[in-house]
Design a protein around this motif. Structure first.
Motif, PDB file in Angstrom:
ATOM      1  N   LEU A 110     -20.872  32.854  21.699  1.00 18.85           N
ATOM      2  CA  LEU A 110     -20.461  32.102  20.517  1.00 18.85           C
ATOM      3  C   LEU A 110     -21.548  31.132  20.076  1.00 18.85           C
ATOM      4  CD1 LEU A 110     -16.687  31.309  21.255  1.00 18.85           C
ATOM      5  CD2 LEU A 110     -17.682  33.236  20.016  1.00 18.85           C
ATOM      6  N   GLU A 111     -22.402  30.712  20.986  1.00 15.81           N
ATOM      7  CA  GLU A 111     -23.605  29.907  20.764  1.00 15.81           C
ATOM      8  C   GLU A 111     -23.366  28.432  20.494  1.00 15.81           C
ATOM      9  OE1 GLU A 111     -26.160  30.999  21.782  1.00 15.81           O
ATOM     10  OE2 GLU A 111     -26.504  33.076  21.248  1.00 15.81           O
ATOM     11  N   THR A 112     -22.390  28.078  19.659  1.00 12.83           N
ATOM     12  CA  THR A 112     -22.172  26.671  19.340  1.00 12.83           C
ATOM     13  C   THR A 112     -20.745  26.485  18.833  1.00 12.83           C
ATOM     14  OG1 THR A 112     -23.085  24.760  18.132  1.00 12.83           O
ATOM     15  CG2 THR A 112     -22.972  26.855  16.939  1.00 12.83           C
ATOM     16  N   VAL A 113     -20.407  25.272  18.504  1.00 14.69           N
ATOM     17  CA  VAL A 113     -19.064  24.965  18.003  1.00 14.69           C
ATOM     18  C   VAL A 113     -18.955  25.444  16.555  1.00 14.69           C
ATOM     19  CG1 VAL A 113     -18.895  22.998  19.553  1.00 14.69           C
ATOM     20  CG2 VAL A 113     -19.699  22.632  17.210  1.00 14.69           C
ATOM     21  N   PRO A 114     -17.752  25.761  16.068  1.00 17.57           N
ATOM     22  CA  PRO A 114     -17.620  26.357  14.729  1.00 17.57           C
ATOM     23  C   PRO A 114     -18.169  25.494  13.602  1.00 17.57           C
ATOM     24  CG  PRO A 114     -15.458  25.817  15.675  1.00 17.57           C
ATOM     25  CD  PRO A 114     -16.454  25.714  16.773  1.00 17.57           C
ATOM     26  N   GLY A 115     -18.057  24.168  13.734  1.00 20.10           N
ATOM     27  CA  GLY A 115     -18.530  23.294  12.671  1.00 20.10           C
ATOM     28  C   GLY A 115     -20.029  23.343  12.443  1.00 20.10           C
ATOM     29  N   LEU A 116     -20.792  23.818  13.420  1.00 20.14           N
ATOM     30  CA  LEU A 116     -22.249  23.884  13.292  1.00 20.14           C
ATOM     31  C   LEU A 116     -22.755  25.267  12.876  1.00 20.14           C
ATOM     32  CD1 LEU A 116     -23.457  21.750  16.368  1.00 20.14           C
ATOM     33  CD2 LEU A 116     -23.210  21.053  13.975  1.00 20.14           C
ATOM     34  N   TYR A 117     -21.853  26.225  12.710  1.00 17.87           N
ATOM     35  CA  TYR A 117     -22.274  27.584  12.374  1.00 17.87           C
ATOM     36  C   TYR A 117     -23.115  27.678  11.091  1.00 17.87           C
ATOM     37  CZ  TYR A 117     -20.404  30.823  15.846  1.00 17.87           C
ATOM     38  OH  TYR A 117     -20.205  31.560  16.987  1.00 17.87           O
ATOM     39  N   PRO A 118     -22.763  26.992  10.005  1.00 16.34           N
ATOM     40  CA  PRO A 118     -23.565  27.147   8.781  1.00 16.34           C
ATOM     41  C   PRO A 118     -25.040  26.810   8.972  1.00 16.34           C
ATOM     42  CG  PRO A 118     -21.480  26.099   8.270  1.00 16.34           C
ATOM     43  CD  PRO A 118     -21.577  26.146   9.772  1.00 16.34           C
ATOM     44  N   GLY A 119     -25.341  25.831   9.822  1.00 17.68           N
ATOM     45  CA  GLY A 119     -26.727  25.439  10.030  1.00 17.68           C
ATOM     46  C   GLY A 119     -27.404  26.104  11.199  1.00 17.68           C
ATOM     47  N   VAL A 120     -26.634  26.539  12.186  1.00 17.35           N
ATOM     48  CA  VAL A 120     -27.200  27.080  13.419  1.00 17.35           C
ATOM     49  C   VAL A 120     -27.179  28.605  13.422  1.00 17.35           C
ATOM     50  CG1 VAL A 120     -26.894  27.205  15.936  1.00 17.35           C
ATOM     51  CG2 VAL A 120     -26.589  25.027  14.744  1.00 17.35           C
ATOM     52  N   ARG A 121     -26.075  29.173  12.979  1.00 21.44           N
ATOM     53  CA  ARG A 121     -25.872  30.623  13.074  1.00 21.44           C
ATOM     54  C   ARG A 121     -25.298  31.141  11.755  1.00 21.44           C
ATOM     55  NH1 ARG A 121     -21.531  33.621  16.696  1.00 21.44           N
ATOM     56  NH2 ARG A 121     -22.590  35.591  17.025  1.00 21.44           N
TER      57      ARG A 121
END
Length: 345
Positions: free
Chosen positions: A211-222
């Motif tokens: 999953l790599e990171t928390v959902p709130g960071l997806y737009p910038g991270v993934r």
């Protein structure tokens, strides 16, 4: 690239000098993938992010052992790509010295450009039909008890590379029937459900998707991925084969808060994920996502305690934890923990 090819230390020291040819509106151009500006064209115009000094608990020694050199030579002879090199993993010296390597299939160029990842982005080459056989030969030559197979994202393929994964699993089973196989897959976001089914039917011992990171960071991270799609993928694996071990991981230090991390743990457990990995994000170049902070070893221990309390069979939470770090030993413990839970040991 798919979830799991983590950006780590030693990025500039361990990359191979791959050169590829890409077509542009102005014609064909050569790209030297050892140069960050050409390796990550999608990041070239981003402002630099300062790279903070690493704390003592992050530092590792450069790889120099004879075992490291032997593993490197076997992989090079078989023309294989490893995520150890492409993502610049800090544990490469330790793992390769023991004959362990995570092999990256379907080329070294990813169709996505996640902000944390050091794998090259661009238009990949056609699949190499001989690659599954070469991977199987290397596994046999290295005498591996456990192997991890990962890949770049291949959104250019109708099945996302699912059949190539299945062929690689079958080839390893043929050459090394006693070797346990762990796969770390893309999200198959743009594929029909049959793609995932094809991989599960090949029966790897562990199915890992990060999953790599928390959902709130997806737009910038993934940005090319979807949190709940990845979560559903893991849940679907269990529905297709309840006996298959599932595994997922996240990085910390990207700007997440501890309650968000614990919510991800709950989400994973709702998908019946067996094994959780948590490691420190390390920034490979100034153009990549900034390290917002270094999470302390004590905080990692707290995460490990929380995760076991939530019911995971296996947890690896340390600053240097990566998806395939100590994968063979951890698989043995994972299997033993399941037997204990079932009262069979």
């Amino acid at each position: 690239m798919h979830c799991g090819l983590r950006a780590c230390a030693f990025a500039s020291d361990t990359q191979s000098a791959y050169v590829t040819i890409n077509r542009t509106p102005k014609g064909w151009i050569m790209r030297d993938l050892k140069m960050p500006g050409e390796r990550h064209p999608e990041k070239a115009h981003r402002a630099d992010n300062a790279q903070p000094k690493k704390p003592d608990w992050i530092r590792v020694k450069a790889p120099v052992s004879e075992g490291y050199k032997k593993t490197r030579d076997i992989l090079k002879t078989n023309k294989l790509v490893t995520v150890c090199e492409e993502a610049g993993c800090p544990n490469v010296g330790e793992c390769w010295s023991q004959g362990h390597a995570t092999m990256m299939i379907m080329g070294e160029i990813c169709t996505r450009g996640c902000s944390f990842c050091n794998v090259a982005t661009g238009r990949p080459d056609a699949l190499d039909v001989f690659e599954p056989g070469r991977v199987a030969h290397a596994v046999e030559t290295l005498g591996l008890n456990h192997v991890v197979i990962t890949s770049v994202d291949r959104d250019d393929l109708d099945d996302g590379g699912a059949e190539h994964f299945a062929q690689t699993i079958r080839a390893i089973r043929h050459r090394s029937p006693d070797t346990t196989i762990e796969i770390l897959t893309p999200d198959f976001l743009k594929c029909e459900p049959a793609a995932l089914e094809k991989v599960v039917e090949a029966r790897p011992d562990v199915f890992n998707h990060n999953l790599e990171t928390v959902p709130g960071l997806y737009p910038g991270v993934r940005p090319g991925a979807r949190y709940f799609h990845s979560l559903r993928l893991l849940q679907r694996v269990k529905e297709l084969d309840p006996s298959m071990f599932t595994k997922s991981g996240i990085m910390v230090g990207l700007g997440e808060e501890a309650p968000q991390v614990r919510q991800v743990m709950d989400d994973m457990r709702s998908a019946d994920v067996d094994f959780l990995t948590i490691g420190q994000y390390l920034q490979p170049t100034p153009k990549h996502h900034a390290v917002m902070r270094f999470v302390t070893p004590d905080e990692f221990r707290d995460y490990e305690k929380s995760a076991y309390g939530k019911g995971f069979l296996m947890v690896s939470a340390t600053p240097l934890t990566r998806s395939s770090y100590h994968a063979g030993d951890d698989f043995a413990r994972l299997r033993e923990n399941r037997l204990k839970k079932l009262g069979l040991s």
